[in-house]
Design an enzyme around this catalytic site. Structure first.
Site, mmCIF file in Angstrom:
data_model
loop_
_atom_site.group_PDB
_atom_site.id
_atom_site.type_symbol
_atom_site.label_atom_id
_atom_site.label_comp_id
_atom_site.label_asym_id
_atom_site.label_seq_id
_atom_site.Cartn_x
_atom_site.Cartn_y
_atom_site.Cartn_z
ATOM 1 N N ASP A 123 -8.012 -3.925 7.674
ATOM 2 C CA ASP A 123 -6.953 -2.897 7.702
ATOM 3 C C ASP A 123 -6.400 -2.784 9.130
ATOM 4 O O ASP A 123 -6.038 -1.697 9.579
ATOM 5 C CB ASP A 123 -7.489 -1.540 7.217
ATOM 6 N N ALA A 173 -1.853 8.407 7.137
ATOM 7 C CA ALA A 173 -0.686 8.280 8.010
ATOM 8 C C ALA A 173 0.593 7.982 7.230
ATOM 9 O O ALA A 173 1.659 7.814 7.814
ATOM 10 C CB ALA A 173 -0.948 7.174 9.032
ATOM 11 N N HIS A 233 -9.909 0.529 0.709
ATOM 12 C CA HIS A 233 -10.750 1.143 1.759
ATOM 13 C C HIS A 233 -11.476 2.409 1.266
ATOM 14 O O HIS A 233 -11.265 3.507 1.757
ATOM 15 C CB HIS A 233 -9.993 1.376 3.074
ATOM 16 N N ARG A 237 -19.253 18.193 -4.478
ATOM 17 C CA ARG A 237 -20.448 17.431 -4.085
ATOM 18 C C ARG A 237 -20.901 16.355 -5.063
ATOM 19 O O ARG A 237 -21.377 15.302 -4.652
ATOM 20 C CB ARG A 237 -21.602 18.397 -3.802
ATOM 21 N N GLU A 269 0.871 -1.193 0.000
ATOM 22 C CA GLU A 269 0.000 0.000 0.000
ATOM 23 C C GLU A 269 0.900 1.234 0.000
ATOM 24 O O GLU A 269 1.365 1.669 1.034
ATOM 25 C CB GLU A 269 -0.911 -0.020 1.234
ATOM 26 N N ASN A 282 -12.293 6.041 2.831
ATOM 27 C CA ASN A 282 -11.268 6.459 3.800
ATOM 28 C C ASN A 282 -9.973 6.763 3.045
ATOM 29 O O ASN A 282 -9.845 6.437 1.874
ATOM 30 C CB ASN A 282 -11.036 5.361 4.844
ATOM 31 N N ASP A 287 -15.882 -1.428 10.216
ATOM 32 C CA ASP A 287 -15.718 -1.644 11.667
ATOM 33 C C ASP A 287 -16.702 -0.814 12.494
ATOM 34 O O ASP A 287 -16.746 -0.916 13.718
ATOM 35 C CB ASP A 287 -14.266 -1.348 12.104
HETATM 36 ZN ZN LIG Z 1 -4.661 2.994 3.830
#
Ligand SMILES: [Zn+2]
Length: 381
Positions: free
Chosen positions: A270, A137, A213, A224, A124, A216, A245
């Site tokens: 994840d 992150a 994902h 929009r 990833e 996210n 989750d």
């Molecule tokens: Zn990720």
């Protein structure tokens, strides 16, 4: 010792008879049985998690990964019905990525148990977006444009185990990179991106077949009507992975994704190393002090509105969909087993026996390569 277990196929609702001799499966077949109304035991394929960064205190992104730690992860994941998974290596220096990939490759070569659970590796990054919000992150200083020569070095170090690579198609040279991956049977997944709708669609036309994902690894605010989330939801070539989750995505998003994508969905945990650990405050190498709550929510201690990654198992996500009435038991189970196995072409003979207790799946037995490896709270590998 000979045993016969009668259970119900959780998808077809047909009766299944499993014959065992000394914990080895001798036969497994559909039968006409009157037990269907009395047995409460269900059978389904083992779960396959396409995105596991770590579990129970073990981090796959910290070198070195020790054999005993890897086995500990496997032992704990088996209790959660996971019989295959892709350890996930995220953006880092080229040198560290190479070391981690080689580390996993060597563990697989050395240990047949590890080798049988690692169906591939998910890389990833580092070819993702540098944009704030999209990169999450991932360390900005190591993010770069897709580089096929570098990727070939990664793949060599992994012993050809990289099965999924997450990239952002906003980089100019994404298209030839995607085509090269597809030729080598590597799944290109789009994620950590702010690509334009056109770039998303061009990537899918070039052979990208997955979204990492979805919903996210994205900025808080988007245009929009025209944005990369809608575009990926609408593109039938892309199978979306979702972190269901209960913290990463609201139920409304899950509902829309399930309705629009139909069977082009897989669930992923994840999970970070904090999944499977006791609630408490921990120090994370990214994000500083983090708080793990009883229900599995992981956030930054200094600002608990901000999530610090995922910290539950894939089974927890399957149960979440069932408990929230977002999917039937059969559909939710398929999203964690049949769908990911089909996507990565994992010939799955592994299976799990479970019961439904108060509307929640509880694992009873796990079988891998026709051997019983978990029964009644005990793992034996
Ligand atoms: Zn990720």
């Amino acid at each position: 010792m000979k045993e016969t277990i009668t259970c119900i196929d959780c998808h077809s609702n047909k009766s299944v008879e499993i014959s065992l001799e000394n914990n080895t499966v001798v036969s497994r077949k559909h039968v006409d049985s009157n037990d269907i109304n009395t047995t409460k035991l269900f059978v389904g394929q083992g779960l396959t998690d396409l995105q596991v960064n770590g579990y129970c205190g073990v981090d796959f992104n910290t070198f070195p990964i020790l054999e005993k730690d890897f086995l500990k992860v496997i032992e704990e994941l088996v209790k959660q019905a996971v019989t295959s998974f892709l350890p996930t290596i995220i953006t880092n220096s080229d040198e560290t990525i190479l070391k981690l990939l080689k580390n996993i490759h060597e563990l697989c070569e050395k240990n047949s148990i590890i080798n049988s659970f690692v169906t591939g590796i998910h890389l990833e990054g580092p070819f993702i977006s540098k944009a704030e919000g999209a990169k999450g992150a991932h360390d900005n200083k190591y993010i770069k444009a897709p580089d096929w020569d570098l990727f070939k070095k990664f793949q060599l170090a992994s012993g050809n185990r990289i099965k999924i690579v997450t990239i952002s198609p906003e980089w100019k040279n994404s298209i030839p990179f995607i085509k090269n991956c597809v030729q080598e049977h590597i799944i290109v997944s789009l994620g950590h991106t702010i690509a334009s709708p056109e770039q998303i669609n061009n990537a899918a036309l070039a052979g990208a077949s997955m979204s990492t994902h979805l919903g996210n690894g994205a900025p808080l605010e988007l245009a929009r009507n025209s944005n990369f989330i809608f575009e990926q939801l609408a593109n039938n070539k892309l199978t979306a992975s979702l972190i269901a989750d209960g913290f990463h995505l609201p139920d409304s998003f899950l509902k829309i994704a399930l309705a629009t994508k139909k069977d082009k969905i897989v669930l992923v945990s994840d999970s970070t190393m904090f999944a499977g650990m006791k609630p408490g405050i921990y120090n994370a190498h990214i994000g500083g002090d983090v708080v793990l709550e009883q229900g599995g929510r992981l956030s930054i201690q200094a600002n608990n509105k901000i999530l610090a990654g995922a910290a539950v198992s894939l089974l927890f996500c399957v149960n979440k969909l069932i408990k929230s009435n977002l999917a039937t038991v059969s559909d939710a189970w398929a999203l964690g087993s049949i769908q990911p196995n089909e996507l990565i072409e994992n010939a799955a003979s592994d299976f799990v026996l479970f019961e439904l207790v108060n509307g929640e799946i509880q694992i009873k037995e796990v079988f891998k390569n026709n051997m019983r490896i978990y029964s009644k709270t005990k793992t034996f590998l």
